[in-house]
Motif scaffolding. Sequence first.
Motif, PDB file in Angstrom:
ATOM      1  N   MET A 126      27.790 -14.175   1.168  1.00 16.50           N
ATOM      2  CA  MET A 126      27.216 -15.519   1.259  1.00 16.50           C
ATOM      3  C   MET A 126      27.930 -16.688   1.496  1.00 16.50           C
ATOM      4  O   MET A 126      29.032 -17.199   1.377  1.00 16.50           O
ATOM      5  CB  MET A 126      26.351 -15.729   0.594  1.00 16.50           C
ATOM      6  N   GLN A 127      27.570 -17.838   2.398  1.00 14.07           N
ATOM      7  CA  GLN A 127      28.132 -18.950   2.914  1.00 14.07           C
ATOM      8  C   GLN A 127      27.641 -19.842   2.148  1.00 14.07           C
ATOM      9  O   GLN A 127      26.962 -19.815   2.144  1.00 14.07           O
ATOM     10  CB  GLN A 127      29.135 -19.481   4.035  1.00 14.07           C
ATOM     11  N   PHE A 128      28.472 -21.032   1.520  1.00 18.43           N
ATOM     12  CA  PHE A 128      27.440 -22.356   1.447  1.00 18.43           C
ATOM     13  C   PHE A 128      27.352 -22.774   2.772  1.00 18.43           C
ATOM     14  O   PHE A 128      26.183 -23.650   2.638  1.00 18.43           O
ATOM     15  CB  PHE A 128      28.627 -23.357   0.716  1.00 18.43           C
ATOM     16  N   ARG A 129      27.645 -23.358   4.063  1.00 10.13           N
ATOM     17  CA  ARG A 129      27.989 -24.009   4.858  1.00 10.13           C
ATOM     18  C   ARG A 129      28.045 -23.057   5.740  1.00 10.13           C
ATOM     19  O   ARG A 129      29.656 -22.649   6.381  1.00 10.13           O
ATOM     20  CB  ARG A 129      28.223 -25.134   4.830  1.00 10.13           C
ATOM     21  N   ASP A 130      27.375 -21.914   6.806  1.00  9.92           N
ATOM     22  CA  ASP A 130      27.326 -20.898   7.553  1.00  9.92           C
ATOM     23  C   ASP A 130      28.061 -21.458   9.059  1.00  9.92           C
ATOM     24  O   ASP A 130      27.352 -21.085  10.155  1.00  9.92           O
ATOM     25  CB  ASP A 130      26.752 -19.071   7.136  1.00  9.92           C
ATOM     26  N   LEU A 131      29.396 -22.194   8.956  1.00  7.19           N
ATOM     27  CA  LEU A 131      29.995 -22.526  10.521  1.00  7.19           C
ATOM     28  C   LEU A 131      30.152 -20.767  11.230  1.00  7.19           C
ATOM     29  O   LEU A 131      30.258 -20.763  12.513  1.00  7.19           O
ATOM     30  CB  LEU A 131      30.816 -23.129  10.254  1.00  7.19           C
ATOM     31  N   LYS A 132      30.440 -20.029  10.854  1.00  9.57           N
ATOM     32  CA  LYS A 132      30.237 -18.858  11.854  1.00  9.57           C
ATOM     33  C   LYS A 132      29.424 -18.107  12.060  1.00  9.57           C
ATOM     34  O   LYS A 132      29.342 -18.150  12.896  1.00  9.57           O
ATOM     35  CB  LYS A 132      31.312 -17.818  11.039  1.00  9.57           C
ATOM     36  N   ALA A 133      28.190 -18.488  11.577  1.00  7.13           N
ATOM     37  CA  ALA A 133      27.000 -17.159  12.031  1.00  7.13           C
ATOM     38  C   ALA A 133      26.664 -18.431  12.867  1.00  7.13           C
ATOM     39  O   ALA A 133      25.819 -18.090  14.446  1.00  7.13           O
ATOM     40  CB  ALA A 133      25.731 -17.244  10.652  1.00  7.13           C
ATOM     41  N   ASN A 154      27.523 -13.408  -8.490  1.00  2.00           N
ATOM     42  CA  ASN A 154      26.715 -12.576  -7.898  1.00  2.00           C
ATOM     43  C   ASN A 154      26.613 -13.014  -6.110  1.00  2.00           C
ATOM     44  O   ASN A 154      26.132 -11.893  -5.708  1.00  2.00           O
ATOM     45  CB  ASN A 154      25.794 -12.272  -7.956  1.00  2.00           C
ATOM     46  N   GLY A 155      28.629 -13.637  -6.086  1.00  2.00           N
ATOM     47  CA  GLY A 155      28.564 -13.483  -4.514  1.00  2.00           C
ATOM     48  C   GLY A 155      28.115 -14.957  -3.979  1.00  2.00           C
ATOM     49  O   GLY A 155      28.101 -15.239  -2.649  1.00  2.00           O
ATOM     50  N   ILE A 156      27.481 -15.561  -4.093  1.00  2.00           N
ATOM     51  CA  ILE A 156      26.378 -16.751  -4.461  1.00  2.00           C
ATOM     52  C   ILE A 156      27.454 -18.434  -4.888  1.00  2.00           C
ATOM     53  O   ILE A 156      27.448 -18.498  -5.695  1.00  2.00           O
ATOM     54  CB  ILE A 156      25.541 -17.348  -4.921  1.00  2.00           C
ATOM     55  N   PRO A 157      27.805 -19.555  -2.941  1.00  2.00           N
ATOM     56  CA  PRO A 157      28.434 -20.280  -3.559  1.00  2.00           C
ATOM     57  C   PRO A 157      27.621 -21.466  -4.067  1.00  2.00           C
ATOM     58  O   PRO A 157      26.632 -21.455  -3.623  1.00  2.00           O
ATOM     59  CB  PRO A 157      29.268 -20.578  -2.609  1.00  2.00           C
TER      60      PRO A 157
END
Length: 375
Positions: A1-8, A311-314
Amino acid sequence: MQFRDLKAQYKKHKLEIDTAIQEVITNANFIGGKEVIELEKELSEFVGAKYCVTCANGTEAMTLAMMAWDIKEGDAVFIPDFTFFSTGEVVSLKGATPVFVDVDRETFNIDTVKLETTIIKTIEEGKLTPKVIIPVDLFGLPSNYFEINRIAKKYDLFVLEDSAQGFGGNINGKSACSFGDVATTSFFPAKPLGCYGDGGAIFTNDDRIAELIKSFRVHGKGINKYDNVRIGVNSRLDTIQAAILKVKLRAFIEHELEDVNRVYQLYNERLAGIVEIPFIPEGYYSSFAQYTIKLKNKEQRKILQTKLKENGIPSMIYYVKPMHKQEAFSYLEFDERDFVITNELCDKVLSLPMHPYLSEEEINTVCDVIIGFIE
């Protein structure tokens, strides 16, 4: 999970972004290309300001405004204590004195009652000349500009709207970046409207100030770059970044603002009553640069942040240290009693993943961890 997903974001708009970049490369007009002029026009229309002048980054946007107003040693500039360092840095850079003001606990923005009290105190002390108020539209929420502008008019002060995080927000339909005498924003990649590097913009309705800023940003130029009529800086937005921003601005208007507010509502539905959720006053609309909750204390926040990471959450803490405690400002005198709310917030706030491309499943995953921990 991305904090702010620039890739998406890039994946969704890849074709338009790639085409825009390629066109700049093909034309080989990398500085001052047509895309810069087009972007400035589109930004000014979106905000509702007469002028938009782009520049190298959000910090220099504020610096250019200070230069246009000739802010200097002996001047007092009032800024919130709970903000990023650059808001105070630009004041000291011009030789002026930053005067920190506590913030409102609910909105995170400058407390207007304490602002006026601090201005009066500064006037009575007689050591500094009050000149500017720099409200910050923190986490995407516009400040209380109706009160701020009333105070500014009463004491004959400029208002420099720092909307680095607030671009896209509004109050009763009036856009952020249109409230101050001058307003600035940042196009840092993680901002609500970000490019693929550094970038910034200045907005104003003042003809004279706009012309001064245009001059200052290119070495104090006069009729051309070899006619230098004042000392300036080199602070231009390059054409590739402008081309990227033109594509991203369309996406921002067409769906991203609405989508990020959908994410806000979904978070609220799950977290209300569990933790303190963001407060948006009636008539206000946030662009949600961050979704920030409050915990009970620093220890609870630390443990929750660890659980999220497991849990993989930034998650991020904005800000761990208030302005008045920054070493760079240690030469100033402070009374800790003036910053009760800021000191509290620095120990309690935690920002969760927040962007227009966050799925409902991801939101539920974040909320499940938080609810499980709190309960």
